[in-house]
Design an enzyme around this catalytic site. Structure first.
Site, mmCIF file in Angstrom:
data_model
loop_
_atom_site.group_PDB
_atom_site.id
_atom_site.type_symbol
_atom_site.label_atom_id
_atom_site.label_comp_id
_atom_site.label_asym_id
_atom_site.label_seq_id
_atom_site.Cartn_x
_atom_site.Cartn_y
_atom_site.Cartn_z
ATOM 1 N N LYS A 113 2.510 -43.986 -6.595
ATOM 2 C CA LYS A 113 1.316 -44.801 -6.826
ATOM 3 C C LYS A 113 0.713 -44.552 -8.209
ATOM 4 O O LYS A 113 0.044 -45.420 -8.768
ATOM 5 C CB LYS A 113 0.253 -44.516 -5.761
ATOM 6 C CG LYS A 113 0.693 -44.705 -4.313
ATOM 7 C CD LYS A 113 0.895 -46.161 -3.959
ATOM 8 C CE LYS A 113 0.934 -46.407 -2.466
ATOM 9 N NZ LYS A 113 2.099 -45.797 -1.774
HETATM 10 C C1 LIG Z 1 2.905 -46.223 -0.801
HETATM 11 C C2 LIG Z 1 4.133 -45.466 -0.568
HETATM 12 C C3 LIG Z 1 5.286 -46.109 -0.103
HETATM 13 C C4 LIG Z 1 5.326 -47.580 0.253
HETATM 14 O O1 LIG Z 1 5.208 -48.389 -0.898
HETATM 15 P P1 LIG Z 1 4.782 -49.932 -0.755
HETATM 16 O O2 LIG Z 1 4.610 -50.408 -2.143
HETATM 17 O O3 LIG Z 1 3.496 -49.919 0.008
HETATM 18 O O4 LIG Z 1 5.858 -50.614 -0.024
HETATM 19 C C5 LIG Z 1 6.433 -45.349 0.048
HETATM 20 N N1 LIG Z 1 6.435 -44.025 -0.210
HETATM 21 C C6 LIG Z 1 5.338 -43.380 -0.653
HETATM 22 C C7 LIG Z 1 5.404 -41.920 -0.909
HETATM 23 C C8 LIG Z 1 4.152 -44.076 -0.861
HETATM 24 O O5 LIG Z 1 3.071 -43.435 -1.296
#
Ligand SMILES: *Cc1c(COP(=O)(O)O)cnc(C)c1O
Length: 494
Positions: A113
């Site tokens: 993120k």
């Molecule tokens: C948010 C997240 C995901 C999922 O990603 P999306 O963009 O919501 O599909 C997968 N793995 C981790 C560690 C995340 O923080």
């Protein structure tokens, strides 16, 4: 480049408007009116660029109302080596069987993120200035664990903003919770809510679109925006690393230019894999996109059958950031697959709201099939992927990445060159990772963190060290329905 809404294709807004508002007032998501197609030469030219230059290149295509200086300023501040552990920002590492791990967790919160949320505050501030607004921006964020912390780190003490984060009280990992509870900054508010991520997301969306609340904010010279992956400013930075990964592979002589690769993505809200889809539409040589889910396999079913049905049990798993039954960004994919037919999208979303279910036509499913594959991993299979990858490849993966590794291993793409998006550091989920590796089950998360470091001979990432010694500043859990009042109270609005 102009932007439109998935629920009103006549709408035209600038990128600054799309980013500062987050969501369209018709309830739809902002999307570019067209996807920019890049020539091979243009893509190839990125090979000799730094990550930051690649980001400026891609962002400039879509943020045409920003100056090059503004984009460079934002990118260079967001992707600095003070904030990311590798100067490559998103390095790619080959493990066995033609698998390439794209490490997206080198930022300040140890999850992917950060790739978007380090940049978003800069884009947001610039966008708000362009909209010549002096309003204070109130960022509302629902989180399944990782978004919240990354958004807090990105927005803390950013001028003229306040940020509220709501997380499912019982749905996030101990490390994720500790990271949020100990958040620093004078403009941050963090609350647990009763329920799961979908409840948090629905509650936040309700506040967002509540006319009375919006009006109250306006009267106080404030307005809402979102740091969730429904914001175009979140999605756009994620397109960059797929291009970057590809040209790195080319540069390292792992592929010929033009050779197609697969991309496997551990998926929750469908943001990360949607960014890969945009990269594909832009001309990046991608063969197939593998949508990897955990036991909450609603997307696997959708991609295989064309039926999206959220009338099913919700499971809490060891990959909590993927415990989602309503993947918001799927709306953008539908809009693309239906050639920007807003009526179709609106109808599907209404069906989802009313019946928790919708079905796409056969021709649309066929279009989806052209590039998307889908698999899901059980908890046992996920654990196995952690232990096998460690044993056979000497590489430590977290629970989310493990879902993608397992899904790839049982798909018919296995053995073909594939980029696996690695979305979190294993140290963010130490208890689950350690128990997969050594069956050591009865440690606390903090004990497991230390033990995992010893076991693997890897240092605990800096942001996760000494978490237990930091002051807990936020430990309130709210009832869903009281979110709105709490926000107004914290903002001193009567
Ligand atoms: C948010 C997240 C995901 C999922 O990603 P999306 O963009 O919501 O599909 C997968 N793995 C981790 C560690 C995340 O923080």
């Amino acid at each position: 480049m102009e932007y439109t809404s998935t629920r009103n294709n006549k709408l035209r807004v600038s990128s600054a408007y799309a980013i500062s508002n987050g969501i369209s007032s018709d309830g739809g998501l902002f999307v570019p009116t067209k996807v920019v197609h890049l020539s091979d030469e243009q893509i190839k030219s990125m090979a000799d660029m730094s990550y930051q230059e690649r980001a400026v290149f891609i962002l400039s295509l879509y943020l045409t109302d920003f100056t090059k200086d503004e984009i460079e300023y934002a990118v260079n501040n967001a992707y600095s080596t003070e904030k990311f552990i590798s100067d490559k920002i998103a390095p790619i590492k080959k493990i066995s069987n033609e698998r390439y791990i794209l490490e997206l967790f080198g930022g300040p919160t140890c999850a992917f993120k950060d790739m978007a949320l380090q940049l978003l505050p800069y884009l947001m501030s610039l966008s708000i200035k362009k909209e010549s607004s002096s309003k204070e921006t109130i960022i509302l964020t629902a989180t399944s664990g990782d978004t919240g912390k990354a958004a807090l780190e990105g927005f803390k003490d950013v001028e003229n903003t306040k940020i509220f984060v709501f997380y499912p009280g019982s749905g996030v990992s101990v490390m994720q919770k500790l990271q949020m509870e100990t958040q620093e900054g004078e403009n941050v508010y963090v609350y647990g809510i009763e329920g799961n991520f979908d409840d948090a997301q629905t509650a936040v969306k309700t506040v967002f679109t509540d006319e009375k609340t919006k009006k109250a904010l306006e009267e106080n010279n404030k307005s809402f925006s979102s740091a969730n992956s429904i914001n175009w400013g979140r999605l756009l930075p994620q397109i960059v690393y797929y291009f970057s990964a590809y040209v790195e592979m080319f540069k390292n002589n792992e592929i010929e230019f033009g050779e197609k690769v697969n991309v496997a993505v551990p998926t929750g809200n469908f943001g990360n894999i949607l960014a890969a889809y945009y990269a594909y539409k832009m001309g990046l040589p991608i063969k197939r996109l593998l949508c990897a889910s955990n036991k909450n396999n609603i997307l696997t079913d959708f991609i295989k059958t064309g039926v999206y049905d959220k009338n099913r049990p919700f499971y809490t798993t060891a990959s909590p950031s993927m415990d989602i039954l309503i993947s918001s960004n799927l709306e953008r994919l539908l809009f693309e697959l239906y050639d920007h037919d807003d009526e179709k999208v609106k109808n599907l979303m209404t069906e989802l709201k009313n019946n928790g279910k919708y079905k796409i036509e056969y021709e649309i499913l066929e279009k989806l099939d052209e590039v998307f594959s889908a698999e899901f991993a059980s908890e046992e299979e996920m654990n196995q992927a952690i232990s096998e990858t460690y044993k056979n490849d000497g590489y430590l993966i977290d629970t989310h990445t493990a879902v993608a590794v397992n899904c790839l291993s049982k798909s018919n793409l296995f053995g073909e060159k594939t980029i696996i998006a690695s979305t979190a550091s294993a140290f963010k989920f130490p208890k689950s990772v350690l128990s997969a590796l050594s069956q050591d089950n009865d440690l606390s998360d903090l004990e497991a963190l230390k033990k995992l470091s010893k076991f693997s001979n890897l240092e605990i990432p800096k942001p996760l060290q000494n978490l237990d010694k930091k002051e807990v500043r936020f430990d309130k859990v709210l009832k869903n329905a009281s979110i709105k009042d709490k926000i107004l109270e914290d903002l001193n609005i009567k």
